[in-house]
Design an enzyme around this catalytic site. Structure first.
Site, PDB file in Angstrom:
ATOM      1  N   GLU A  56       3.551  24.048 -27.466  1.00 20.50           N
ATOM      2  CA  GLU A  56       3.263  23.256 -26.273  1.00 20.50           C
ATOM      3  C   GLU A  56       2.057  22.351 -26.512  1.00 20.50           C
ATOM      4  OE1 GLU A  56       2.736  26.230 -23.271  1.00 20.50           O
ATOM      5  OE2 GLU A  56       4.554  27.268 -23.924  1.00 20.50           O
ATOM      6  N   GLU A  60       7.835  30.192 -24.527  1.00 19.38           N
ATOM      7  CA  GLU A  60       7.150  30.966 -25.564  1.00 19.38           C
ATOM      8  C   GLU A  60       8.096  31.816 -26.412  1.00 19.38           C
ATOM      9  OE1 GLU A  60       4.031  29.708 -22.714  1.00 19.38           O
ATOM     10  OE2 GLU A  60       6.002  30.659 -22.461  1.00 19.38           O
ATOM     11  N   GLN A  81      -0.041  28.699 -26.728  1.00 19.37           N
ATOM     12  CA  GLN A  81      -1.210  27.941 -26.305  1.00 19.37           C
ATOM     13  C   GLN A  81      -2.434  28.803 -26.016  1.00 19.37           C
ATOM     14  OE1 GLN A  81      -1.368  25.123 -22.635  1.00 19.37           O
ATOM     15  NE2 GLN A  81      -0.683  23.922 -24.379  1.00 19.37           N
ATOM     16  N   ASP A  95      -3.263  34.804 -23.661  1.00 23.16           N
ATOM     17  CA  ASP A  95      -2.647  35.401 -22.474  1.00 23.16           C
ATOM     18  C   ASP A  95      -1.137  35.168 -22.449  1.00 23.16           C
ATOM     19  OD1 ASP A  95      -5.259  35.738 -20.431  1.00 23.16           O
ATOM     20  OD2 ASP A  95      -5.410  34.095 -21.858  1.00 23.16           O
ATOM     21  N   TYR A  96      -0.695  34.029 -22.981  1.00 22.14           N
ATOM     22  CA  TYR A  96       0.715  33.665 -22.917  1.00 22.14           C
ATOM     23  C   TYR A  96       1.562  34.425 -23.930  1.00 22.14           C
ATOM     24  CZ  TYR A  96      -1.220  29.630 -20.368  1.00 22.14           C
ATOM     25  OH  TYR A  96      -1.891  28.821 -19.493  1.00 22.14           O
ATOM     26  N   HIS A 153      -6.893  32.740 -18.446  1.00 23.30           N
ATOM     27  CA  HIS A 153      -7.223  32.045 -19.695  1.00 23.30           C
ATOM     28  C   HIS A 153      -8.379  32.700 -20.431  1.00 23.30           C
ATOM     29  CE1 HIS A 153      -5.081  29.024 -17.301  1.00 23.30           C
ATOM     30  NE2 HIS A 153      -4.693  28.512 -18.459  1.00 23.30           N
TER      31      HIS A 153
END
Length: 805
Positions: free
Chosen positions: A495, A526, A548, A551-552, A593
């Site tokens: 991304e 993801e 990115q 956390d993702y 984040h």
């Protein structure tokens, strides 16, 4: 082109004589019938206790024979555990190998798919030589290793197909002729109708439509997902109906969507030929919805489908069983008589039984030999209690390694106080068996190839006298620039990676420099980003798949853990996927984040190197290492380090940081503090005040957590200071507990302690928004200083009084 193509009862035989046509059809029927017999017999073997669990492809045979006709050398499959007939028809598996896997044979010569590590019908081709180097993929048919997680194969499928597009469109990759011939390879995927309800399915379908890649996905639709019928699974009970919006029209891109009955042999053959040709020639994805399928043996050996299917449904399935319908069509078309088919079926039954016996005999003979060796050694001990053990072991006609080794271990305990030649011979045998069983059951977490990270030369960073002082992001940018220029196999994507050069500018300007095929923007998907990485790396490319924010990682963790991390292990070194997952995390403000879920990563990503660089120069050295090696890794960059100044190494694209090599970044004598990533800077800030207070601190940066400190730097530091503090920003008992286990237990640091080891971690919740939230949620400089002083108070209370009574 605007509507779904329904194909039925068409079969082009214009270029074949009738005898040639007859031979093809009867051979297809034979394969289908043998596969059905393998399912029936396999189920019996489980129910009689010879195997632990069985899952089979009954009811899917005819469609899979048709699919195999369109599958060529160089093509790839990403399927699931119903595809045995396809594997037989494509020549990628034998029935003996099928039964060897069912019995858990640990020898890859008998179970080449997994070496006894996966349940039956989980297939893989061995794409690596013994030394871990690549075989020529265009000279063989290829299947990526199956996983049991429903829909999990879809992400990988996208990457396998995308590789063909990159090979076709990027002339710099022409030299990799052992992986592709002008991108002509098609990636075939299979998925059950129930699994089309999974988010990963829709994510992958959308990605394939966006990318326009040569992917043919088959949906095996038997109207159920175990016991749950289609009306509770799929809107309109029809996956092709609800995906009509993906169908290509004259103006746009999208999918070719076909719908064909699972018992219609001619229609299936034509459909697969058409779909494969479209995808192969034009790189257009296709979906074939194969409906009206059956599952005559039920979902698996764990239960009966009579519990949840109505009599009407069962009667329909009996009539429209694909074998029944194909047999009927063969007779009605005068291809063969009833008598000819009956004779063929009897021969097929006998052949399948021979294959099953051969597989079982091989397993049984190996286990019997091991058991007899153990019994002979146990008998020699001449001990009454052990005589009883031997009698019990002899009585077990199908004893496995568990029973044999358990008896030996019990005998060792019984004779704990006995020292004799016979006892020593037993112990020596046991040690040899332990080594063999480690190889059988515990080896190949990584392939350990000739290109593993351990083989890559360590080259120190070099700095000229006038080295530029740059932002950390610029160090990374220079590193990526040199590597992409050096190696055309490197593809970076994720991304915001392309046009703007990622959210922190690590790839700034590189898409403009190297083009849209090398530095690529991806949608917010993801799971598929990781799957794209897996597929590309299976096909010889060097992907950097960016997630990115750390956390993702939660949105793709199933693909990372179930597929990527286990790949080398579950194929017993037969496949590798050197994906580099690039992400960023740790110190920042806010719940979404600022993640540091390191314990999650450490717990479920064994089989992936975990790199935690303290700055961007160290990160660059790790990328230089990993991009020259061939094992998967995740690199977690410090979010608050991109604008901190660092010196630019003169060999920014060449120097390497070895994995598993901890580094003492400050020497001291009173206490050892182990930390990594962003909290390492917090520790360094705290040490300035601690030194003024008279505390000599030694700081150790492990640099990677998998592997962890291979040279025992941490315990050697602890032997000098006798005090240990671990600082990180995972939850309490998370990564800090892992580090303690490594140092205190594995490195035997317990013996060097003169006080209790301590940990300083984040709170149990995610940090609230704002700088104050960060201060009260994650370790601060004040926290480090005060905890160290508290630890020093234990041994010198007069010099270091308690600050808070």
């Amino acid at each position: 082109m605007s509507s779904i193509k329904h194909v039925t009862n068409q079969f082009d035989i214009s270029e074949l004589s009738f005898e040639e046509f007859k031979k093809i059809v009867l051979n297809d029927y034979r394969i289908c019938y043998e596969s059905r017999q393998a399912s029936i017999l396999g189920r019996k073997e489980v129910l009689t206790g010879k195997a632990k669990f069985g899952i089979f492809g009954d009811g899917k045979e005819v469609a899979q024979v048709a699919m195999a006709k369109a599958f060529k050398k160089g093509d790839w499959r990403a399927g699931y555990y119903r595809d045995q007939t396809f594997m037989f028809a494509a020549g990628m598996a034998t029935i003996t190998e099928f039964f060897s896997q069912l019995y858990g044979n640990t020898d890859v010569n008998f179970d080449p798919f997994s070496g006894g590590r996966q349940m039956n019908s989980h297939f893989a081709t061995r794409i690596l030589n013994e030394d871990g180097t690549w075989k020529n993929q265009v000279e063989q048919k290829n299947t990526s290793s199956d996983i049991s997680t429903t829909g999990g194969q879809m992400s990988r499928l996208v990457g396998l197909a995308w590789a063909s597009k990159l090979y076709r469109q990027n002339p710099e990759l022409k030299y990799l002729s052992e992986f592709s011939i002008d991108g002509n390879e098609v990636a075939f995927g299979t998925v059950g109708n129930g699994s089309t309800s999974e988010g990963v399915f829709f994510e992958a379908i959308n990605a394939a439509g966006v990318l326009q890649i040569p992917m043919v996905i088959s949906v095996w639709d038997d109207a159920y997902a175990i016991s749950v019928p289609s009306e509770l699974q799929t809107t309109k009970m029809d996956i092709s109906e609800i995906l009509k919006g993906f169908q290509r029209d004259e103006k746009g891109e999208g999918f070719e969507i076909f719908k064909v009955k699972g018992w219609d042999y001619p229609g299936l053959c034509e459909t697969y030929e058409r779909a494969a040709n479209i995808s192969r020639e034009h790189h257009i994805p296709s979906m074939i919805h194969v409906h009206e399928m059956t599952q005559p043996l039920g979902h698996s050996t764990s239960g009966s489908h009579e519990r949840y299917k109505t009599k009407e449904r069962l009667d329909w399935e009996a009539e429209y069983d694909c074998l029944v319908q194909m047999r009927k069509w063969v007779i009605e078309s005068a291809i063969a008589s009833e008598e000819e088919l009956t004779e063929m079926e009897e021969v097929a039954k006998a052949y399948v039984r021979e294959c099953q016996k051969a597989a079982w005999t091989e397993v049984l003979n190996t286990l019997k030999a091991e058991k007899e060796d153990a019994i002979s050694l146990l008998d020699a001990l001449q001990h009454p209690e052990i005589d009883q053990l031997v009698a019990e072991l002899r009585a077990q006609s199908d004893a496995g390694r568990r029973e044999t080794l358990s008896a030996v271990r019990k005998a060792v305990r019984i004779t704990a106080h006995i020292d004799s030649r016979e006892k020593n011979e037993l112990l020596q045998w046991y040690e040899r068996e332990l080594a063999l069983n480690r190889e059988r059951y515990n080896s190949k977490l990584f392939t350990g190839s000739v290109n593993s990270p351990a083989t890559i030369p360590v080259i120190p960073a070099e700095f000229s006298e006038d080295a530029k002082l740059l932002d950390g992001r610029e160090i990374l940018n220079a590193c990526f620039d040199e590597n992409i220029a050096r190696d055309p196999r490197i593809i970076a994507f994720g991304e915001d990676v392309g046009s703007i050069g990622d959210v922190n500018q690590g790839f700034a300007g590189l898409q403009a420099k190297y083009g849209h095929l090398r530095v690529v923007d991806s949608g917010i998907r993801e799971s598929t980003i990781i799957g794209q990485g897996i597929g590309l790396s299976l096909r010889g490319l060097k992907p950097i798949a960016e997630i990115q924010y750390l956390d993702y990682l939660l949105y793709c963790i199933n693909v990372v853990s179930d597929d990527l991390a286990s790949l080398s292990y579950r194929t017993k070194g037969g496949q590798k996927s050197p994906v580099i997952i690039r992400t960023r995390g740790h110190r920042l403000e806010g719940i979404w984040h600022s993640g540091s879920p390191m314990s999650m990563i450490l717990g479920i990503m064994r089989g992936i190197h975990v790199c935690v660089p303290r700055n961007m120069t160290q990160a660059a050295g790790m990328y230089n290492m990993l991009l020259r090696a061939d094992e998967p890794a995740i690199v977690i960059e410090c979010l608050n380090g991109y604008r901190l100044k660092e010196k630019l190494p003169s060999n920014v694209g060449e120097f390497t940081v070895p994995l598993g090599h901890a580094e003492v970044i400050k020497e001291g004598s009173d206490i050892t503090i182990i930390s990594y990533g962003s909290t390492l800077r917090v520790v360094e800030e705290a040490v300035e005040e601690l030194e003024r207070a008279g505390v000599s601190v030694e700081i150790v940066d492990p640099q990677t957590l998998h592997p962890f400190d291979l040279n025992n730097v941490c315990v050697n530091s602890l032997k000098k200071t006798n005090k240990l503090l671990v600082v990180d920003e995972d939850v309490p008992g998370g990564a800090s507990a892992f580090i303690l286990q490594q140092v205190i237990e594995k490195q035997k640091g317990y013996y060097a302690l003169d006080s209790a080891p301590r940990t300083l971690s984040a709170k149990e919740h995610r940090p609230p928004y704002g700088s104050d939230g960060d201060y009260f949620s994650k370790p601060s400089t004040d926290d480090v200083i005060e905890l160290v002083l508290e630890m020093m108070h234990e041994t010198n209370p007069s010099k270091f009084p308690l600050l808070y009574k």
